[in-house]
Design a protein around this motif. Structure first.
Motif, PDB file in Angstrom:
ATOM      1  N   ARG A  14     -73.714  28.828 -14.950  1.00 52.49           N
ATOM      2  CA  ARG A  14     -74.272  29.551 -16.565  1.00 52.49           C
ATOM      3  C   ARG A  14     -75.155  30.516 -16.241  1.00 52.49           C
ATOM      4  NH1 ARG A  14     -74.037  23.455 -18.151  1.00 52.49           N
ATOM      5  NH2 ARG A  14     -75.482  23.788 -15.953  1.00 52.49           N
ATOM      6  N   PRO A  15     -75.826  31.729 -17.065  1.00 56.34           N
ATOM      7  CA  PRO A  15     -76.582  32.425 -16.526  1.00 56.34           C
ATOM      8  C   PRO A  15     -77.735  31.940 -16.507  1.00 56.34           C
ATOM      9  CG  PRO A  15     -75.393  33.241 -18.724  1.00 56.34           C
ATOM     10  CD  PRO A  15     -75.017  31.970 -18.425  1.00 56.34           C
ATOM     11  N   PHE A  50     -71.607  33.465 -16.583  1.00 59.59           N
ATOM     12  CA  PHE A  50     -71.305  32.247 -17.193  1.00 59.59           C
ATOM     13  C   PHE A  50     -69.917  32.421 -16.198  1.00 59.59           C
ATOM     14  CE2 PHE A  50     -68.530  30.232 -20.262  1.00 59.59           C
ATOM     15  CZ  PHE A  50     -68.398  28.834 -19.566  1.00 59.59           C
TER      16      PHE A  50
ATOM     17  N   ALA B 146     -72.669  34.643 -23.034  1.00 64.58           N
ATOM     18  CA  ALA B 146     -72.586  34.580 -22.142  1.00 64.58           C
ATOM     19  C   ALA B 146     -70.827  34.551 -22.099  1.00 64.58           C
ATOM     20  CB  ALA B 146     -73.359  32.696 -22.137  1.00 64.58           C
ATOM     21  N   ASP B 147     -70.257  34.146 -23.234  1.00 62.18           N
ATOM     22  CA  ASP B 147     -68.770  34.574 -23.346  1.00 62.18           C
ATOM     23  C   ASP B 147     -68.202  35.619 -23.009  1.00 62.18           C
ATOM     24  OD1 ASP B 147     -66.161  32.260 -24.036  1.00 62.18           O
ATOM     25  OD2 ASP B 147     -66.754  33.201 -25.596  1.00 62.18           O
ATOM     26  N   ASP B 154     -81.077  34.806 -18.566  1.00 62.81           N
ATOM     27  CA  ASP B 154     -80.517  33.686 -18.906  1.00 62.81           C
ATOM     28  C   ASP B 154     -80.336  32.878 -20.373  1.00 62.81           C
ATOM     29  OD1 ASP B 154     -81.655  30.853 -18.761  1.00 62.81           O
ATOM     30  OD2 ASP B 154     -83.614  31.345 -19.085  1.00 62.81           O
ATOM     31  N   LEU B 155     -79.765  32.031 -20.750  1.00 62.11           N
ATOM     32  CA  LEU B 155     -79.369  31.504 -22.477  1.00 62.11           C
ATOM     33  C   LEU B 155     -80.497  31.966 -23.089  1.00 62.11           C
ATOM     34  CD1 LEU B 155     -77.071  29.242 -21.241  1.00 62.11           C
ATOM     35  CD2 LEU B 155     -76.609  31.478 -22.431  1.00 62.11           C
ATOM     36  N   TYR B 224     -81.210  24.979 -25.346  1.00 62.46           N
ATOM     37  CA  TYR B 224     -81.194  25.630 -23.893  1.00 62.46           C
ATOM     38  C   TYR B 224     -79.938  24.159 -23.560  1.00 62.46           C
ATOM     39  CZ  TYR B 224     -81.638  27.626 -19.932  1.00 62.46           C
ATOM     40  OH  TYR B 224     -82.380  28.308 -19.033  1.00 62.46           O
ATOM     41  N   LYS B 228     -76.068  24.791 -22.772  1.00 64.84           N
ATOM     42  CA  LYS B 228     -74.931  24.914 -21.215  1.00 64.84           C
ATOM     43  C   LYS B 228     -74.263  23.891 -21.649  1.00 64.84           C
ATOM     44  CE  LYS B 228     -78.970  27.722 -18.196  1.00 64.84           C
ATOM     45  NZ  LYS B 228     -79.602  27.469 -17.080  1.00 64.84           N
ATOM     46  N   LEU B 231     -71.245  25.591 -23.216  1.00 60.73           N
ATOM     47  CA  LEU B 231     -70.597  26.394 -22.284  1.00 60.73           C
ATOM     48  C   LEU B 231     -70.459  25.932 -21.297  1.00 60.73           C
ATOM     49  CD1 LEU B 231     -72.998  29.073 -21.677  1.00 60.73           C
ATOM     50  CD2 LEU B 231     -71.342  29.540 -22.946  1.00 60.73           C
ATOM     51  N   HIS B 232     -70.108  24.382 -20.271  1.00 58.68           N
ATOM     52  CA  HIS B 232     -69.646  23.768 -19.010  1.00 58.68           C
ATOM     53  C   HIS B 232     -68.003  23.578 -19.563  1.00 58.68           C
ATOM     54  CE1 HIS B 232     -70.528  20.857 -16.400  1.00 58.68           C
ATOM     55  NE2 HIS B 232     -70.729  21.701 -15.966  1.00 58.68           N
ATOM     56  N   TYR B 235     -65.976  25.189 -20.013  1.00 53.21           N
ATOM     57  CA  TYR B 235     -64.649  25.103 -18.836  1.00 53.21           C
ATOM     58  C   TYR B 235     -64.376  23.928 -18.504  1.00 53.21           C
ATOM     59  CZ  TYR B 235     -63.568  29.768 -19.646  1.00 53.21           C
ATOM     60  OH  TYR B 235     -63.012  31.198 -19.735  1.00 53.21           O
TER      61      TYR B 235
END
Lengths: 238, 241
Positions: A14-15, A50, B146-147, B154-155, B224, B228, B231-232, B235
């Motif tokens: 991820r970023p 991402f 991010a998507d 960074d997020l 934060y 993450k 997002l992880h 997928y």
């Protein structure tokens, strides 16, 4: 460049995730490598997007899950005519920038007094074209001079996410070869997320579309090539 | 102080909703909730519910283009049904200000210089407001970016710290915001350790301020980590299917 890796190949990143540390003297400062989707601060390498990490011997990059098409010189793209000017067409190539196709490129001895651009390429029509020039300050310029390039008048166009194109081609063209050999379709892959296929019959076209949609939905699955092979064999027979 | 003011810290030292001062509300996050957007996210901080959608980088009219980088356009908006009393859908002064501070927070992390002359549009819609909407909005916007696959350093996680009945508390809700002594929203890019948004409404002593920033940072780090994770997981599900 010697790297100490923090991620494995094909790991989701991820970023802001740290990918690796350069084990060398000399401070790099802040550096960004947009093509690889990484950036460096001091000697740390971070992901800026991402996606999945792609790790090879002395190199690391990230392949984003999702991205818009960013034009590059020499890319073959499929564009849709969106506007007609006096000496050029405006072409939508699904990027943040509108592309232009000069009339002199498509018509021999072009003269705006005699030639009506509309009768050559009308709004909504599609062309297979190559990007001849593009940089940060100017919009992409297209050409349709070249083998296979030009107006698209037959076949089917399948739309996919631009980030899926490398997967549709596969390693050394493995997926591409599989798709074309099993379906007997003639296939052209455009970098901006279009696939143009000319198939012997309608059914094969449908099967190819379904197979490509399958890749579009889950491109990062392990053994996808095998799965697609089975799918094609089931639908079309050995 | 008026008679009707509720007690915000109970006798047992817990807050009105039973949390300890350093507790967050239950947080839920989801990405890719909208089909038409390039990227989207839904974020809930307790009763606060915010959706964010990202479009672009895309073509933009000449008048708003920048020659060397993409313009980031952010619209923070509260839905008319988001509050207990009907809110006019027209953007208020407050919403215009929040759009600006969220935009500036995101500009600090997004690599806009990669897309000169283009625009990245972020829409933040508050569906239900219960305090901390700007910080939830910032978190949602960051996830949506991010998507959408937009390159960034960074997020960013947002969280509000407040002072209620003399106690510094994390992630304040509507009641604590309304009757508390101070409200300090904070946007923190935990990976690079940078504060990208900081506002303060009310009065804090320098010691209280330092404590509040520390508490906010620690809270933001937890959010934060969850971002993450979200997002992880998305997928991972695709990879395993």
């Amino acid at each position: 460049m010697k790297l100490k890796l923090y991620v494995a190949d094909r790991q989701i990143v991820r970023p802001g995730d740290t990918l690796a540390v350069i084990e060398e003297d000399g401070n790099q400062g802040f550096k960004r490598i947009p093509e690889k989707h990484i950036y460096l601060v001091d000697n740390n390498i971070y992901s800026d997007v991402f996606g999945v990490a792609s790790v090879s011997e002395n190199d690391i990059s990230v392949i984003p899950f999702n991205s818009v098409y960013y034009p590059r010189k020499e890319d073959v793209v499929i564009g849709i005519i969106e506007g007609i000017g006096v000496t050029s067409w405006e072409v939508n190539i699904r990027s943040p920038y509108k592309a232009y196709l000069n009339a002199s490129d498509a018509i021999e001895n072009f003269n705006p007094l005699y030639h009506d651009l509309k009768s050559y390429l009308d709004i909504g029509e599609m062309v297979l074209a190559k990007i001849v020039a593009f940089d940060r300050t100017r919009d992409p310029l297209l050409t349709i001079k070249g083998k296979g390039l030009g107006k698209i008048i037959e076949g089917i166009i399948i739309e996919v996410k631009p980030s899926r194109i490398p997967r549709i081609i596969g390693k050394k063209g493995s997926m591409f070869n599989l798709l074309t050999s099993k379906t007997n379709c003639e296939m052209t892959v455009a970098q901006n997320g279009f696939v143009w296929a000319k198939c012997p019959d309608e059914y094969r076209g449908e099967v190819l579309t379904q197979a490509i949609k399958l890749i579009d939905e889950k491109p990062h699955v392990r053994g996808l090539t095998e799965e697609i092979k089975q799918f094609l064999e089931k639908k079309l027979g050995g | 102080m008026s008679e009707s003011r509720p007690r915000l810290i109970r006798e047992d030292g817990l807050r009105v909703d039973g949390r300890k001062p350093e507790d967050l509300r239950p947080i839920r996050m989801e990405v890719e909730v909208l089909k038409n957007a390039n990227g989207s996210a839904l974020v809930e901080y307790g009763g606060t519910k915010v959706i964010a959608a990202v479009y672009g980088p895309r073509e933009t009219p000449k008048a708003v283009q920048l020659p060397d980088r993409a313009v980031l356009r952010v619209r923070y908006h509260m839905a008319p049904f988001s509050t207990s009393e009907h809110k006019s859908p027209a953007p208020t002064r407050r919403e215009i200000e929040l759009s600006k501070v969220i935009r500036e927070a995101l500009e600090a992390v997004v690599f806009t210089d990669q897309f000169p002359r283009a625009s990245i549009d972020v829409f933040i819609e508050v569906l239900q407001a219960d305090g901390g909407t700007r910080t939830a909005g910032l978190t949602a916007a960051s996830l949506a970016l991010a998507d959408a696959g937009i390159p960034m350093r960074d997020l960013v996680a947002g969280v509000a710290v407040g002072k209620v009945d003399g106690v510094i508390v994390l992630d304040i809700n509507e009641l604590e915001d309304e009757y508390g002594e101070a409200d300090m929203p904070l946007g923190y890019a935990a990976g690079i350790g940078e504060i990208v948004l900081l506002q303060l409404n009310g009065v804090l002593t320098p010691e209280e301020f330092k404590k509040a920033v520390e508490l906010g940072k620690r809270g933001a780090e937890r959010i934060y980590a969850q971002m993450k994770e979200t997002l992880h997981k998305k997928y991972l599900a695709v990879l395993e299917s």
